[in-house]
Each structure stands twice: as structure tokens, then as C-alpha cells.
Write a protein that holds these residues in place. Structure first.
Motif, PDB file in Angstrom:
ATOM      1  N   PHE A  65      10.417  -7.980  13.533  1.00 27.03           N
ATOM      2  CA  PHE A  65      11.055  -7.486  12.305  1.00 27.03           C
ATOM      3  C   PHE A  65      10.245  -7.886  11.072  1.00 27.03           C
ATOM      4  O   PHE A  65       9.965  -7.059  10.203  1.00 27.03           O
ATOM      5  CB  PHE A  65      12.491  -8.019  12.179  1.00 27.03           C
ATOM      6  CG  PHE A  65      13.017  -7.904  10.782  1.00 27.03           C
ATOM      7  CD1 PHE A  65      13.326  -6.658  10.239  1.00 27.03           C
ATOM      8  CD2 PHE A  65      13.144  -9.031   9.969  1.00 27.03           C
ATOM      9  CE1 PHE A  65      13.767  -6.547   8.918  1.00 27.03           C
ATOM     10  CE2 PHE A  65      13.589  -8.923   8.656  1.00 27.03           C
ATOM     11  CZ  PHE A  65      13.896  -7.675   8.135  1.00 27.03           C
ATOM     12  N   HIS A  66       9.853  -9.166  11.004  1.00 27.34           N
ATOM     13  CA  HIS A  66       9.131  -9.606   9.806  1.00 27.34           C
ATOM     14  C   HIS A  66       7.768  -8.919   9.690  1.00 27.34           C
ATOM     15  O   HIS A  66       7.322  -8.623   8.580  1.00 27.34           O
ATOM     16  CB  HIS A  66       9.021 -11.137   9.769  1.00 27.34           C
ATOM     17  CG  HIS A  66      10.267 -11.761   9.201  1.00 27.34           C
ATOM     18  ND1 HIS A  66      10.553 -11.745   7.847  1.00 27.34           N
ATOM     19  CD2 HIS A  66      11.331 -12.359   9.797  1.00 27.34           C
ATOM     20  CE1 HIS A  66      11.734 -12.336   7.635  1.00 27.34           C
ATOM     21  NE2 HIS A  66      12.224 -12.705   8.802  1.00 27.34           N
ATOM     22  N   ALA A  67       7.117  -8.667  10.839  1.00 27.11           N
ATOM     23  CA  ALA A  67       5.835  -7.952  10.798  1.00 27.11           C
ATOM     24  C   ALA A  67       6.049  -6.528  10.276  1.00 27.11           C
ATOM     25  O   ALA A  67       5.288  -6.021   9.443  1.00 27.11           O
ATOM     26  CB  ALA A  67       5.206  -7.935  12.184  1.00 27.11           C
ATOM     27  N   GLU A  68       7.118  -5.877  10.754  1.00 27.76           N
ATOM     28  CA  GLU A  68       7.417  -4.495  10.311  1.00 27.76           C
ATOM     29  C   GLU A  68       7.764  -4.476   8.817  1.00 27.76           C
ATOM     30  O   GLU A  68       7.385  -3.561   8.090  1.00 27.76           O
ATOM     31  CB  GLU A  68       8.597  -3.920  11.110  1.00 27.76           C
ATOM     32  CG  GLU A  68       8.330  -3.688  12.576  1.00 27.76           C
ATOM     33  CD  GLU A  68       7.454  -2.465  12.843  1.00 27.76           C
ATOM     34  OE1 GLU A  68       7.254  -1.666  11.914  1.00 27.76           O
ATOM     35  OE2 GLU A  68       6.957  -2.343  13.971  1.00 27.76           O
ATOM     36  N   ALA A  69       8.495  -5.492   8.375  1.00 28.64           N
ATOM     37  CA  ALA A  69       8.885  -5.556   6.953  1.00 28.64           C
ATOM     38  C   ALA A  69       7.649  -5.730   6.081  1.00 28.64           C
ATOM     39  O   ALA A  69       7.530  -5.118   5.012  1.00 28.64           O
ATOM     40  CB  ALA A  69       9.869  -6.707   6.725  1.00 28.64           C
ATOM     41  N   MET A  70       6.733  -6.548   6.544  1.00 28.80           N
ATOM     42  CA  MET A  70       5.476  -6.772   5.805  1.00 28.80           C
ATOM     43  C   MET A  70       4.705  -5.458   5.722  1.00 28.80           C
ATOM     44  O   MET A  70       4.210  -5.078   4.665  1.00 28.80           O
ATOM     45  CB  MET A  70       4.680  -7.852   6.549  1.00 28.80           C
ATOM     46  CG  MET A  70       3.416  -8.296   5.869  1.00 28.80           C
ATOM     47  SD  MET A  70       3.753  -9.538   4.621  1.00 28.80           S
ATOM     48  CE  MET A  70       3.640 -11.029   5.583  1.00 28.80           C
ATOM     49  N   LYS A  71       4.637  -4.747   6.873  1.00 30.55           N
ATOM     50  CA  LYS A  71       3.911  -3.463   6.927  1.00 30.55           C
ATOM     51  C   LYS A  71       4.536  -2.460   5.960  1.00 30.55           C
ATOM     52  O   LYS A  71       3.868  -1.688   5.310  1.00 30.55           O
ATOM     53  CB  LYS A  71       3.975  -2.898   8.358  1.00 30.55           C
ATOM     54  CG  LYS A  71       2.615  -2.692   8.977  1.00 30.55           C
ATOM     55  CD  LYS A  71       2.633  -1.833  10.227  1.00 30.55           C
ATOM     56  CE  LYS A  71       3.430  -2.405  11.367  1.00 30.55           C
ATOM     57  NZ  LYS A  71       3.663  -1.504  12.480  1.00 30.55           N
ATOM     58  N   ALA A  72       5.859  -2.508   5.865  1.00 28.19           N
ATOM     59  CA  ALA A  72       6.581  -1.558   4.999  1.00 28.19           C
ATOM     60  C   ALA A  72       6.536  -1.984   3.525  1.00 28.19           C
ATOM     61  O   ALA A  72       7.114  -1.314   2.667  1.00 28.19           O
ATOM     62  CB  ALA A  72       8.026  -1.433   5.473  1.00 28.19           C
ATOM     63  N   GLY A  76       7.400  -8.093  -1.286  1.00 29.54           N
ATOM     64  CA  GLY A  76       7.284  -8.372  -2.723  1.00 29.54           C
ATOM     65  C   GLY A  76       8.542  -7.984  -3.493  1.00 29.54           C
ATOM     66  O   GLY A  76       9.555  -7.638  -2.910  1.00 29.54           O
ATOM     67  N   ASP A  77       8.477  -8.062  -4.812  1.00 31.55           N
ATOM     68  CA  ASP A  77       9.600  -7.683  -5.661  1.00 31.55           C
ATOM     69  C   ASP A  77       9.415  -6.221  -6.075  1.00 31.55           C
ATOM     70  O   ASP A  77       8.551  -5.910  -6.896  1.00 31.55           O
ATOM     71  CB  ASP A  77       9.641  -8.610  -6.885  1.00 31.55           C
ATOM     72  CG  ASP A  77      10.774  -8.245  -7.838  1.00 31.55           C
ATOM     73  OD1 ASP A  77      11.569  -7.340  -7.505  1.00 31.55           O
ATOM     74  OD2 ASP A  77      10.856  -8.868  -8.908  1.00 31.55           O
ATOM     75  N   ALA A  78      10.247  -5.334  -5.491  1.00 30.12           N
ATOM     76  CA  ALA A  78      10.109  -3.889  -5.727  1.00 30.12           C
ATOM     77  C   ALA A  78      10.413  -3.515  -7.172  1.00 30.12           C
ATOM     78  O   ALA A  78      10.067  -2.422  -7.621  1.00 30.12           O
ATOM     79  CB  ALA A  78      11.040  -3.132  -4.787  1.00 30.12           C
ATOM     80  N   THR A  79      11.045  -4.420  -7.925  1.00 27.04           N
ATOM     81  CA  THR A  79      11.508  -4.051  -9.264  1.00 27.04           C
ATOM     82  C   THR A  79      10.633  -4.655 -10.369  1.00 27.04           C
ATOM     83  O   THR A  79      10.949  -4.498 -11.550  1.00 27.04           O
ATOM     84  CB  THR A  79      12.959  -4.520  -9.478  1.00 27.04           C
ATOM     85  OG1 THR A  79      12.988  -5.946  -9.454  1.00 27.04           O
ATOM     86  CG2 THR A  79      13.887  -3.995  -8.401  1.00 27.04           C
TER      87      THR A  79
END
Ligand SMILES: Cc1cc2nc3c(=O)[nH]c(=O)nc-3n(C[C@H](O)[C@H](O)[C@H](O)COP(=O)(O)OP(=O)(O)OC[C@H]3O[C@@H](n4cnc5c(N)ncnc54)[C@H](O)[C@@H]3O)c2cc1C
Length: 426
Positions: A65-72, A76-79
Motif C-alpha cells: 500500500f505505501h509503495a502504491e501511495a508513493m507511486k500515486a 506530499g501535501d496536495a494543497t
């Protein structure tokens, strides 16, 4: 001859009765929803069924999950860089979808990024480099200091008492900060985090308490691969099982004093600010999780036939759907209001955020319970994911502050506003 014009169905967003999402918000919602559906839901369910000793081991679905989140690009802070009101809206959309996907993994991601976020805000390049790309945690509560750590104005409220200094403290010397003691077993990501944001009581050379009995506090970034740090076993628990939790022990752990980002005089304000933002995130997660439960019940009543009809066609079901649907919208509205106040008000306050968190989470519990109830017996089985949502929702009644206590703090705040500011006197 009169023509009959029927009222058209409303134009609703996938998230509910949102009006006027702009292009960026719509695209963000759609992208995050895909990630929540395709990555978070299946991995969250898989982790939920593993024992804690397997769930977070190297190569486990947790790390996938964390690898996929990093890839996506979710680390970082999207805002960043947006005006506060736009940032509040966009952050709500992002976190709502993560909560819809899996509430435990959403917290793992949020807590995981907290040290990096605080390092960024401090502008200290060494700390930014130290936390970048690392899985973090927020190390605040301890075995004997749970709710007590969330009590502001303690000495005004309980005159003559001495604030609780807990089981884990920092001692500041001229060049170093030294940590001794242990966290509670509830530190999110605790068993696997690589870096911690410490949020604990400190001694700056004059003891842990000031003359009134208030404790001094600190926020310090601490890498967790250094001498003196050890961990407890990941906790086996009822809900939010995809979120690893466990104790961290500190035995004379030393870091340079420049790793501190809040000390004696600015700690209270920075702590209040960080907590207000955490409560906002919890409110959005509750909002996403409530929507997930409602959608499951909505789908089910369109499949199940009883009483000679589809459940959805029975008036009692429609009444119950209306009740849950209204609560889902109320949670969303409160989460948005809390987010806007926290990001945009001249002087936000964590006790308002706390009240919002308590409202969103207690209504969430009712939404999930009634959604499961609408599904009858099958709602209790592992075959349907709604029983997991019930367990996850239960954890949220305590996480980031137990709801009753948070509501009590809000009541105290309202009374203080009345007494000191004349607020509410018409
Ligand atoms: C899913 C989850 C994630 C968490 N993540 C983190 C994390 O990342 N980092 C971290 O440091 N901690 C974390 N926590 C810990 C969390 O903040 C605490 O569990 C919470 O603040 C309550 O503390 P406690 O569990 O010690 O309960 P206690 O404080 O012991 O409370 C027990 C009961 O007593 C009541 N009570 C307490 N004080 C009073 C009072 N003054 N008057 C009347 N009643 C009172 C409470 O309302 C509650 O019902 C997490 C907890 C959960 C469940």
C-alpha cells in the motif's frame, strides 16, 4: 391541454450533494476514488484478516500500500500553495476518498507524513532531508497519559493540581535532547515507523512543571533507527487493523537540540495547531467511511427481496435510507465547516475541531450500525465488508481523543467564550 412537467432528479456528485466542484476538485476526486477503490479497499481487507505479526512484515500488503501511495504521489501535501479556503476544500476531497477506501490505511498515510510535514513547516533543511520519504509517526500518548495529554488550560480548570507528566519525557541540555520512557501501545505506525514526531513533556533545566503546575512541552523530530530505541509487538485489535500500532521505548535516546521544532515558549501554540489539523483529518475520514457504509446498504436494499418486494421499494426502508443519508450529509457538512474554520479563521482552536471530530465520529457510528442493520444477518459475516467498517468506526470513537471528553472540552471553550469575550450574549 396542460403538459405535465416532472421535477428532474438533482445533479449530485459521486460524494453526495456537492454543488459546484471545480475542474481540479472533480479530477482530484475521481483520481483518488480510483486509488481508494482499486488499491486501498482490496489491500485493507487483506491486511484486516492477517494476524498482527504478519500484517506489517516486510513484503506484506501494508508495505505494498505505501509503495502504491508513493507511486500515486500521495506522500506530499496536495494543497501546498493554495489559498486557505481552496486548500480546505481540496484537502477535504482527498481525505474523504482515503477514508472511503480504508480508514486505517488513511491514518497510516497521514501519521506517516506528519514528521515530514512539520519539518517542512519548520524550514529546517536538515530535518526536511531526515524525514523525506520516511514513514513517520506521532508519539504523544503514554500508558498513564491518554486523555490527559489533550487537556489545555489544565491549571485554570483544576486549580492546585499538577499536570500529568506521563511515562516518557525529554530533557534538554545545551546541545542535546535526551529521551527516556515509553509511548502508549497506540502510536499509529509505531512498530514500523522510521521517524517520529515527539509531542511530550520536557525539562528545560527547571523541572517538568511551571509555578502553576502546568507541564512544559516539546516537539522534536527523532529518527527511530538510533541507539536506545526499541519497539513493542504490533497490537492485535478490534478495528483499524490495517493500521500498525505499538509501543516505542526510549532508553537514553539522544538527538541534537537543533532537531527540536517547538520548545518551552512556542510549544503550546504549535501543539494546538497540529492537533486542530489532525482533528480535521479525522472528521474527513469519518465522512468518507460513513459514505462507504451507506453505499453498501444502498446497494444491498436494491438486491434483497422481502415482504414481496425489493427492500428499496418498501416505505420503511426508504425512511431508514433517508435517515442514514441525511446523517452522511451532516457529517460531511460538519467536516467541511471544521476544515474551513481551522484553515481560514484568524485564530482557530483545537477544541472546536475536537467537537467536530466527536460529532462526525459519533454520527459515523450510527450510520454504520444502521447500514449494517439494513443488511440483516449477512451484514455480520466476513463475506461483506461492512462488519469491518463497524470495527473501524468503533476505533474512531477513541482515536485522536475520546469523543465524550472532546465534547466536554468544547463545552468548556463555549463557557470561556461567554465569560471572557461576552460571546453568545445576544
Ligand atoms: C486507532 C487509534 C489511533 C491512535 N493513534 C495515536 C497516535 O498516532 N499517537 C498517539 O500518541 N496516540 C494515539 N492514539 C491514542 C489516543 O489518542 C488515546 O487512546 C486517546 O486519547 C484516549 O486515551 P486512553 O486510551 O488512554 O483513554 P483514557 O484517557 O484512559 O480514557 C478512558 C475513559 O476515561 C474517560 N476520561 C478520561 N479523562 C477523563 C476526565 N478528565 N473526566 C471524565 N472522564 C475522563 C475517557 O472519556 C474514556 O472514556 C490512538 C488511539 C487509537 C484508538
Amino acid at each position: 391541454m396542460s403538459s405535465h412537467i416532472t421535477v428532474p432528479l438533482p445533479s449530485v456528485a459521486p460524494t453526495g450533494f456537492d454543488a459546484g466542484l471545480n475542474e481540479v476538485e472533480t479530477a482530484t476526486q475521481q483520481g483518488l476514488h480510483r486509488f481508494a477503490r482499486e488499491v486501498m479497499r482490496p489491500l485493507g481487507r487483506e491486511i484486516d484478516r492477517l494476524t498482527a505479526d504478519k500484517a506489517y512484515a516486510p513484503g506484506s500488503p501494508f508495505w505494498q500500500f505505501h509503495a502504491e501511495a508513493m507511486k500515486a504521489g500521495l506522500s506530499g501535501d496536495a494543497t501546498a500553495g493554495l489559498p486557505p479556503d481552496q486548500a480546505a476544500r481540496l484537502e477535504g476531497i482527498v481525505i474523504n476518498e482515503l477514508g472511503w477506501g480504508d480508514a486505517g490505511l488513511a491514518v497510516s498515510l497521514g501519521a506517516g507524513g506528519l514528521p515530514a510535514l512539520m519539518a517542512q513547516a519548520s524550514g529546517n533543511q536538515e530535518l526536511i532531508d531526515l524525514t523525506l520519504g520516511k514513514l513517520g509517526c506521532w508519539c504523544a500518548t503514554q500508558p498513564d497519559r491518554g486523555s490527559d495529554g489533550l487537556t489545555l488550560y489544565a491549571q485554570e480548570r483544576f486549580p492546585g493540581s499538577k499536570a500529568n507528566k506521563g511515562n516518557l519525557q525529554a530533557t534538554f541540555t545545551k546541545d542535546e535532547v535526551i529521551f527516556n520512557g515509553q509511548s502508549s501501545a497506540w502510536v499509529s505506525n509505531g512498530p514500523v515507523a522510521q521517524v517520529a514526531l515527539m509531542d511530550i513533556v520536557a525539562d528545560y533545566g527547571e523541572g517538568f512543571h511551571d509555578a502553576q503546575g502546568n507541564t512544559f512541552g516539546c516537539n522534536v523530530i527523532v529518527p527511530l533507527d538510533i541507539k536506545g530505541v526499541s519497539r513493542g509487538k504490533p497490537l492485535e485489535k478490534l478495528g483499524k487493523r490495517p493500521l500498525p500500532q505499538g509501543e516505542i521505548f526510549f532508553d537514553n535516546v539522544r538527538v541534537p537540540r537543533r532537531f527540536a521544532i517547538a520548545t518551552r515558549d512556542d510549544y503550546e501554540l504549535k501543539h494546538a495547531h497540529a492537533w486542530a489539523h489532525a482533528g480535521t483529518a479525522m472528521s474527513h475520514i469519518a465522512s468518507g467511511l460513513a459514505r462507504a457504509a451507506f453505499e453498501m446498504a444502498l446497494a444491498y436494499v436494491h438486491e434483497r427481496r422481502q415482504g414481496g418486494a425489493l427492500l428499496a421499494d418498501l416505505q420503511l426502508t426508504q425512511y431508514r435510507l433517508g435517515g442514514i443519508g441525511t446523517q452522511v450529509e451532516a457529517i460531511r457538512a460538519m467536516a467541511d465547516r471544521v476544515a474551513r474554520f481551522t484553515k481560514c479563521a484568524a485564530q482557530p482552536h483545537p477544541y472546536f475541531t475536537a467537537a467536530g471530530k466527536a460529532f462526525c465520529c459519533s454520527n459515523l457510528m450510527q450510520v454504520v450500525r444502521e447500514s449494517l442493520q439494513l443488511m440483516g444477518g449477512v451484514g455480520l459475516t466476513h463475506e461483506f465488508p461492512i462488519e469491518k467498517l463497524l470495527r473501524d468506526a468503533q476505533a474512531m470513537q477513541i482515536e485522536d481523543g475520546e469523543n465524550h471528553l472532546l465534547q466536554m472540552h468544547y463545552g468548556y471553550l463555549l463557557s470561556r467564550l461567554y465569560q471572557q469575550e461576552g460571546w453568545g450574549r445576544g
